[in-house]
Design an enzyme around this catalytic site. Structure first.
Site, PDB file in Angstrom:
ATOM      1  N   ASN A  95       0.801  -1.223   0.000  1.00  0.00           N
ATOM      2  CA  ASN A  95       0.000   0.000   0.000  1.00  0.00           C
ATOM      3  C   ASN A  95       0.834   1.273   0.000  1.00  0.00           C
ATOM      4  O   ASN A  95       0.313   2.352  -0.258  1.00  0.00           O
ATOM      5  CB  ASN A  95      -0.949   0.012   1.202  1.00  0.00           C
ATOM      6  CG  ASN A  95      -2.226  -0.765   0.929  1.00  0.00           C
ATOM      7  OD1 ASN A  95      -2.438  -1.254  -0.168  1.00  0.00           O
ATOM      8  ND2 ASN A  95      -3.063  -0.900   1.939  1.00  0.00           N
ATOM      9  N   TYR A  96       2.135   1.149   0.310  1.00  0.00           N
ATOM     10  CA  TYR A  96       3.049   2.286   0.165  1.00  0.00           C
ATOM     11  C   TYR A  96       3.834   2.082  -1.127  1.00  0.00           C
ATOM     12  O   TYR A  96       5.038   1.883  -1.120  1.00  0.00           O
ATOM     13  CB  TYR A  96       4.006   2.386   1.355  1.00  0.00           C
ATOM     14  CG  TYR A  96       3.347   2.610   2.689  1.00  0.00           C
ATOM     15  CD1 TYR A  96       2.034   3.090   2.780  1.00  0.00           C
ATOM     16  CD2 TYR A  96       4.033   2.358   3.874  1.00  0.00           C
ATOM     17  CE1 TYR A  96       1.437   3.295   4.016  1.00  0.00           C
ATOM     18  CE2 TYR A  96       3.441   2.572   5.113  1.00  0.00           C
ATOM     19  CZ  TYR A  96       2.142   3.032   5.183  1.00  0.00           C
ATOM     20  OH  TYR A  96       1.550   3.245   6.409  1.00  0.00           O
ATOM     21  N   ARG A  97       3.137   2.092  -2.217  1.00  0.00           N
ATOM     22  CA  ARG A  97       3.704   1.768  -3.521  1.00  0.00           C
ATOM     23  C   ARG A  97       5.032   2.489  -3.750  1.00  0.00           C
ATOM     24  O   ARG A  97       5.152   3.684  -3.525  1.00  0.00           O
ATOM     25  CB  ARG A  97       2.719   2.169  -4.607  1.00  0.00           C
ATOM     26  CG  ARG A  97       3.159   1.858  -6.015  1.00  0.00           C
ATOM     27  CD  ARG A  97       2.858   0.437  -6.382  1.00  0.00           C
ATOM     28  NE  ARG A  97       1.428   0.213  -6.467  1.00  0.00           N
ATOM     29  CZ  ARG A  97       0.858  -0.996  -6.386  1.00  0.00           C
ATOM     30  NH1 ARG A  97       1.607  -2.052  -6.217  1.00  0.00           N
ATOM     31  NH2 ARG A  97      -0.446  -1.120  -6.485  1.00  0.00           N
TER      32      ARG A  97
END
Length: 527
Positions: A468-470
């Site tokens: 989700n923290y690409r």
């Protein structure tokens, strides 16, 4: 002569490909119009460069100015789906014409991979699909992909004072992508992450069919819980279990600077934060702040806590486990769960919860870059000093150290596709932002330096990362290409030992690799 003939062939191929692409685009648009239902015409959801509202539709849900490009000639159209059939029609028509799609819930993709591409593509925008149904008696809810966490939290609180959902702290994040990537939040130590509470889902597959848990099968249902839904289909909605919280919770935020001995406090925090009672989530946020003199900078760490209980009990826990923090009763605020969500969103205590329903629709205001790490052993004080020295080179940078432990140590790494479970002390998020495009390269370079400085103190072989923290720096494929060896580089960091199973699931349910992007999961045999 040979050189000239070779150049002629290159030009011939290029022209031929251009004609095919243009023809495919025309066929795609005709396909949409021919398949649309009179009851739910897709033309009402279709935007292209000729629409007067095209640019506003594009930028309203692009959060990173570094990636925003509304004039991208590769962008064919935006389908802002208003009905499930619009999603199905877009998938079928895009696949039959070999056009890629990018799936965007509310646009919190750190690298913009849900709204940029270097090959012709269509944005399938889900923000209009935002219905939420709460079932208090069974402690369950259905939430569509385009609903924000703020909208979900508000609906839950309207229905019950003692139910909540284990998810993130940013109220404008969309449920579709947030949950499919794992869904990390401040209830993690008590209840785990979002995917641990998903009991059903609706997904449009590569054939345009709507599947639920029963019809998709357990393998695919496992994969979309932490593996990122966009590699396997289009998430329409999630059915989730709600969790119990007391009517009164307690929060606090305490700041300590280098000059106030924060290194000693933070080192002790590393030793105890993952071993505190499950009901307590205590994070640490190192950041740059003004020094004693106007022209000086220093490091301050904001210690923020949420406790599922009273201030008196929280005080007793901190006094025993982390007295170095110097917590005082006046630092603590007792409130309902819904009010804690505004606290974590960095609104002043007492802010009306109606703020959770606001969707920022203006163009992105800042450029930013984020990265992530997992820490399994305490970072020594000399290591922290090196990190602070590097941080002070930035103008605007912060780190978020979020604790693990609690129930996360009890959930197997393969229970869902999300693998980062037992053995972690805390997770790091790095975040830098700026307002001037001219300093983008300098800031990206500084972020890389900071990431390099922390390497000795974080997980290795592989150096783990949070989906989700690409972060495009850890490996990627080019748009339209799928190289398995390259995918294994970033995939091993995001998914660890779950990667092979994810690739097997991909091969079974999307063997032609229609759902792909720069960091997607490829079929096991794709080359």
């Amino acid at each position: 002569m040979k050189v000239g003939f070779a150049l002629f062939l290159v030009l011939l191929v290029s022209v031929s490909e251009a004609k095919i692409t243009k023809q495919n685009i025309g066929n795609f648009l005709r396909c949409l119009r021919s398949r649309t239902s009179p009851l739910n015409p897709i033309t009402e959801a279709l935007y292209n460069h000729d629409n007067s509202t095209f640019v506003s539709t594009y930028v309203s849900y692009t959060k990173n100015k570094r990636c925003s490009n509304p004039n991208d000639t590769n962008l064919i159209a935006i389908v802002a789906a208003k009905h499930e059939s619009h999603v199905q029609e877009t998938v079928v028509c895009a696949k039959s014409n070999e056009i890629q799609i990018r799936i965007r819930s509310v646009g919190h993709d750190y690298e913009g991979l849900s709204y940029i591409s270097s090959v012709p593509f269509v944005i399938l925008d889900m923000h209009n699909l935002r219905s939420i149904t709460i079932d208090v008696s069974n402690k369950k809810a259905w939430v569509q992909a385009g609903a924000t966490l703020g909208e979900l939290y508000t609906k839950i609180a309207e229905a019950s004072k003692t139910l909540a959902f284990a998810a993130g702290v940013c109220p404008t994040v969309g449920a579709g992508g947030h949950i499919s990537g794992g869904g990390y939040g401040n209830l993690i130590r008590k209840y785990g992450i979002s995917v641990d509470h998903v009991v059903d889902a609706q997904l449009v597959d590569a054939n345009g069919k709507i599947l639920n848990r029963a019809s998709m099968g357990e393998d695919l249902f496992w994969a979309i819980r932490g593996g990122g839904g966009a590699s396997f289909g289009v998430i329409l909605s999630w059915k989730i279990n709600l969790v119990e919280v007391p009517e009164t919770l307690t929060v606090f935020k305490v700041n300590k600077t280098l000059e106030q001995g924060v290194n000693d406090v933070l080192y002790k925090w590393q030793l105890v934060s993952s071993k505190l009672p499950r009901e307590l989530f205590l994070s640490a946020m190192p950041q740059i702040t003004k020094g004693a003199k106007s022209d000086e900078k220093t490091i301050a760490v904001a210690f923020s806590a949420q406790y599922l209980g009273s201030a008196e009990k929280l005080m007793a826990i901190i006094s025993k486990s982390l007295p170095e923090l110097g917590l005082k009763r006046e630092d603590c605020n007792e409130m309902s769960w819904i009010n804690t969500t505004t606290f974590w969103a960095d609104f002043p205590v007492g802010t009306p919860t109606s703020v959770l329903l606001k969707r920022p629709l203006e163009p992105p205001g800042a450029f930013f870059k984020s990265k992530s790490d997992y820490v399994k052993k305490p970072i020594p004080k000399e290591g922290m000093e090196k990190i602070w020295k590097m941080m002070l080179k930035f103008n605007n940078v912060w780190m978020q150290w979020n604790p693990y432990g609690g129930v996360m140590d009890k959930i197997p790494a393969n229970a869902t596709a999300f693998p980062h479970r037992k053995g972690n002390l805390f997770k790091i998020q790095y975040f830098s932002f700026w307002n001037d495009a001219n300093v983008t390269d300098a800031n990206l370079g500084s972020m890389k330096e900071l990431y390099d400085v922390t390497e000795p103190y974080v997980s290795s072989n592989p150096r783990e990362a949070f989906l989700n923290y690409r972060d495009i720096d850890i490996g990627s494929n080019l748009s339209g290409e799928t190289n398995t060896e390259e995918a294994e580089i970033y995939g091993s960091k995001y998914f660890l030992g779950n990667l092979k199973r994810l690739m097997d699931v991909k091969a079974k349910y999307d063997p032609e690799n229609f759902f792909r992007y720069e960091q997607s999961i490829p079929p096991l045999r794709a080359m």
